[in-house]
Motif scaffolding. Sequence first.
Motif, PDB file in Angstrom:
ATOM      1  N   THR A 220     -35.960 -40.532  24.624  1.00  0.00           N
ATOM      2  CA  THR A 220     -36.443 -40.547  26.007  1.00  0.00           C
ATOM      3  C   THR A 220     -35.307 -40.557  27.022  1.00  0.00           C
ATOM      4  OG1 THR A 220     -36.645 -42.977  26.036  1.00  0.00           O
ATOM      5  CG2 THR A 220     -38.578 -41.710  25.331  1.00  0.00           C
ATOM      6  N   VAL A 221     -34.287 -41.356  26.786  1.00  0.00           N
ATOM      7  CA  VAL A 221     -33.184 -41.427  27.749  1.00  0.00           C
ATOM      8  C   VAL A 221     -32.368 -40.139  27.729  1.00  0.00           C
ATOM      9  CG1 VAL A 221     -31.526 -42.563  26.188  1.00  0.00           C
ATOM     10  CG2 VAL A 221     -31.370 -42.915  28.664  1.00  0.00           C
ATOM     11  N   ILE A 222     -32.285 -39.477  26.574  1.00  0.00           N
ATOM     12  CA  ILE A 222     -31.570 -38.211  26.491  1.00  0.00           C
ATOM     13  C   ILE A 222     -32.299 -37.143  27.298  1.00  0.00           C
ATOM     14  CG2 ILE A 222     -30.835 -36.371  24.921  1.00  0.00           C
ATOM     15  CD1 ILE A 222     -30.428 -38.590  22.783  1.00  0.00           C
ATOM     16  N   VAL A 223     -33.609 -37.050  27.114  1.00  0.00           N
ATOM     17  CA  VAL A 223     -34.396 -36.072  27.883  1.00  0.00           C
ATOM     18  C   VAL A 223     -34.319 -36.366  29.379  1.00  0.00           C
ATOM     19  CG1 VAL A 223     -36.757 -35.264  28.353  1.00  0.00           C
ATOM     20  CG2 VAL A 223     -35.947 -35.487  25.987  1.00  0.00           C
ATOM     21  N   GLU A 224     -34.461 -37.641  29.729  1.00  0.00           N
ATOM     22  CA  GLU A 224     -34.444 -38.033  31.141  1.00  0.00           C
ATOM     23  C   GLU A 224     -33.095 -37.746  31.795  1.00  0.00           C
ATOM     24  OE1 GLU A 224     -35.541 -42.096  33.622  1.00  0.00           O
ATOM     25  OE2 GLU A 224     -36.361 -41.799  31.602  1.00  0.00           O
ATOM     26  N   GLU A 225     -32.015 -38.086  31.110  1.00  0.00           N
ATOM     27  CA  GLU A 225     -30.677 -37.867  31.668  1.00  0.00           C
ATOM     28  C   GLU A 225     -30.312 -36.380  31.716  1.00  0.00           C
ATOM     29  OE1 GLU A 225     -28.254 -39.902  33.029  1.00  0.00           O
ATOM     30  OE2 GLU A 225     -29.880 -41.362  33.164  1.00  0.00           O
ATOM     31  N   ALA A 226     -31.022 -35.565  30.946  1.00  0.00           N
ATOM     32  CA  ALA A 226     -30.824 -34.112  31.006  1.00  0.00           C
ATOM     33  C   ALA A 226     -31.638 -33.466  32.125  1.00  0.00           C
ATOM     34  CB  ALA A 226     -31.194 -33.480  29.666  1.00  0.00           C
ATOM     35  N   GLY A 227     -32.391 -34.290  32.864  1.00  0.00           N
ATOM     36  CA  GLY A 227     -33.206 -33.773  33.957  1.00  0.00           C
ATOM     37  C   GLY A 227     -34.645 -33.503  33.594  1.00  0.00           C
ATOM     38  N   GLY A 228     -35.056 -33.899  32.389  1.00  0.00           N
ATOM     39  CA  GLY A 228     -36.422 -33.659  31.945  1.00  0.00           C
ATOM     40  C   GLY A 228     -37.361 -34.799  32.267  1.00  0.00           C
ATOM     41  N   VAL A 229     -38.618 -34.600  31.915  1.00  0.00           N
ATOM     42  CA  VAL A 229     -39.665 -35.593  32.121  1.00  0.00           C
ATOM     43  C   VAL A 229     -40.320 -35.877  30.777  1.00  0.00           C
ATOM     44  CG1 VAL A 229     -41.835 -36.125  33.301  1.00  0.00           C
ATOM     45  CG2 VAL A 229     -40.086 -34.743  34.457  1.00  0.00           C
ATOM     46  N   TRP A 230     -40.555 -37.148  30.497  1.00  0.00           N
ATOM     47  CA  TRP A 230     -41.261 -37.525  29.283  1.00  0.00           C
ATOM     48  C   TRP A 230     -42.331 -38.552  29.618  1.00  0.00           C
ATOM     49  CZ3 TRP A 230     -41.554 -42.543  27.546  1.00  0.00           C
ATOM     50  CH2 TRP A 230     -40.682 -43.453  28.154  1.00  0.00           C
ATOM     51  N   THR A 231     -43.444 -38.465  28.928  1.00  0.00           N
ATOM     52  CA  THR A 231     -44.512 -39.458  29.029  1.00  0.00           C
ATOM     53  C   THR A 231     -45.255 -39.485  27.698  1.00  0.00           C
ATOM     54  OG1 THR A 231     -46.237 -37.907  29.773  1.00  0.00           O
ATOM     55  CG2 THR A 231     -44.882 -38.954  31.491  1.00  0.00           C
ATOM     56  N   ASP A 232     -46.177 -40.433  27.572  1.00  0.00           N
ATOM     57  CA  ASP A 232     -47.129 -40.337  26.476  1.00  0.00           C
ATOM     58  C   ASP A 232     -48.284 -39.441  26.936  1.00  0.00           C
ATOM     59  OD1 ASP A 232     -48.795 -41.899  28.118  1.00  0.00           O
ATOM     60  OD2 ASP A 232     -48.422 -43.743  27.008  1.00  0.00           O
ATOM     61  N   LEU A 233     -49.293 -39.298  26.095  1.00  0.00           N
ATOM     62  CA  LEU A 233     -50.386 -38.380  26.416  1.00  0.00           C
ATOM     63  C   LEU A 233     -51.254 -38.858  27.578  1.00  0.00           C
ATOM     64  CD1 LEU A 233     -51.465 -37.239  22.851  1.00  0.00           C
ATOM     65  CD2 LEU A 233     -50.643 -35.748  24.684  1.00  0.00           C
ATOM     66  N   GLY A 241     -46.306 -46.095  23.777  1.00  0.00           N
ATOM     67  CA  GLY A 241     -47.544 -45.365  24.058  1.00  0.00           C
ATOM     68  C   GLY A 241     -48.111 -44.613  22.881  1.00  0.00           C
ATOM     69  N   GLY A 242     -47.325 -44.438  21.814  1.00  0.00           N
ATOM     70  CA  GLY A 242     -47.842 -43.817  20.603  1.00  0.00           C
ATOM     71  C   GLY A 242     -47.810 -42.312  20.564  1.00  0.00           C
ATOM     72  N   SER A 243     -47.289 -41.673  21.613  1.00  0.00           N
ATOM     73  CA  SER A 243     -47.211 -40.216  21.649  1.00  0.00           C
ATOM     74  C   SER A 243     -46.097 -39.836  22.610  1.00  0.00           C
ATOM     75  CB  SER A 243     -48.545 -39.601  22.106  1.00  0.00           C
ATOM     76  OG  SER A 243     -48.944 -40.148  23.358  1.00  0.00           O
ATOM     77  N   LEU A 244     -45.689 -38.561  22.572  1.00  0.00           N
ATOM     78  CA  LEU A 244     -44.574 -38.130  23.413  1.00  0.00           C
ATOM     79  C   LEU A 244     -44.760 -36.685  23.844  1.00  0.00           C
ATOM     80  CD1 LEU A 244     -41.774 -38.829  24.609  1.00  0.00           C
ATOM     81  CD2 LEU A 244     -40.763 -38.039  22.452  1.00  0.00           C
ATOM     82  N   VAL A 245     -44.639 -36.460  25.145  1.00  0.00           N
ATOM     83  CA  VAL A 245     -44.676 -35.122  25.734  1.00  0.00           C
ATOM     84  C   VAL A 245     -43.427 -34.969  26.589  1.00  0.00           C
ATOM     85  CG1 VAL A 245     -45.921 -33.512  27.222  1.00  0.00           C
ATOM     86  CG2 VAL A 245     -47.202 -35.132  25.795  1.00  0.00           C
ATOM     87  N   CYS A 246     -42.584 -33.994  26.255  1.00  0.00           N
ATOM     88  CA  CYS A 246     -41.344 -33.747  27.001  1.00  0.00           C
ATOM     89  C   CYS A 246     -41.351 -32.323  27.547  1.00  0.00           C
ATOM     90  CB  CYS A 246     -40.123 -33.907  26.107  1.00  0.00           C
ATOM     91  SG  CYS A 246     -39.921 -35.518  25.342  1.00  0.00           S
ATOM     92  N   ALA A 247     -40.811 -32.168  28.727  1.00  0.00           N
ATOM     93  CA  ALA A 247     -40.695 -30.831  29.323  1.00  0.00           C
ATOM     94  C   ALA A 247     -39.759 -30.917  30.513  1.00  0.00           C
ATOM     95  CB  ALA A 247     -42.066 -30.313  29.760  1.00  0.00           C
TER      96      ALA A 247
END
Length: 261
Positions: A220-233, A241-247
């Motif tokens: 999560t911190v890698i995606v976030e620091e790369a400028g991305g967004v992550w959440t659960d479903l 949260g038991g799930s992960l969506v990155c984009a």
Amino acid sequence: MTGYTDDLRLAHMMADSADDLTMRRFKAVDLRVDTKPDLTPVSDADQAVEDAIRGTLRRARPRDAVIGEETGRTSGYGSRCWVVDPIDGTKNYVRGVPVWATLIALMEHGRVVVGVVSAPALGRRWWAARDGGAWTGRSLTKASRCTVSSVSRLSDASFSYSSFGGWEERGRLAEFIDLSRAVWRTRAYGDFWSHVMVAEGAVDISAEPELSAWDMAALTVIVEEAGGVWTDLSGAPDVDGGSLVCANPLLHPEVLKRLGD
């Protein structure tokens, strides 16, 4: 440099040790593989890596708590907690597929502040510290910065996932197929690799419906620091949260609208 430089260096040191252990046992003819109560495999390498990391943390960060996939949680005394997946992709590991990694994260006050993902059989490592950017390379001194893509339309996007089964069990298979049909390209790179490639900008979307905190925290911190967004479903940025969506931020709202609960 960030306020977590020493912790990041420690995480790299633990990843170096983990790489040595996992590569020595990878494809070993005497590798022992057992089945856990949840019917997932665990190898002797999984346990050896987690034991080694816990031993280092007992000496170097004795006040910090630790959560690991194989041994659970050990008590700490402060607001800091290390989250460890000794081998993410154990099914690949035990079959000789080189797509697996050790995931090491540090949480402070419930927020991930350091993440390291080390995939020695691929010759790759990814890492980030809060407010210090996301990086990939072979070491701290030989690295390039990670940045998510700028693809803005689903019809131009590449989507990576792990398998169909989890989406069916979650009751979201129709939504998953709908998203797959809407994008330009789908590939099942799977596990950690899908998500770090979003951070690199090589893939635009990644999603998994069933994960534990140790599967997610470092990513999560890698995606976030790369400028991305992550959440659960559900749309919450929650490692429990038991799930992960990155984009990338241009695509995440539309992806969540199609996949989300």
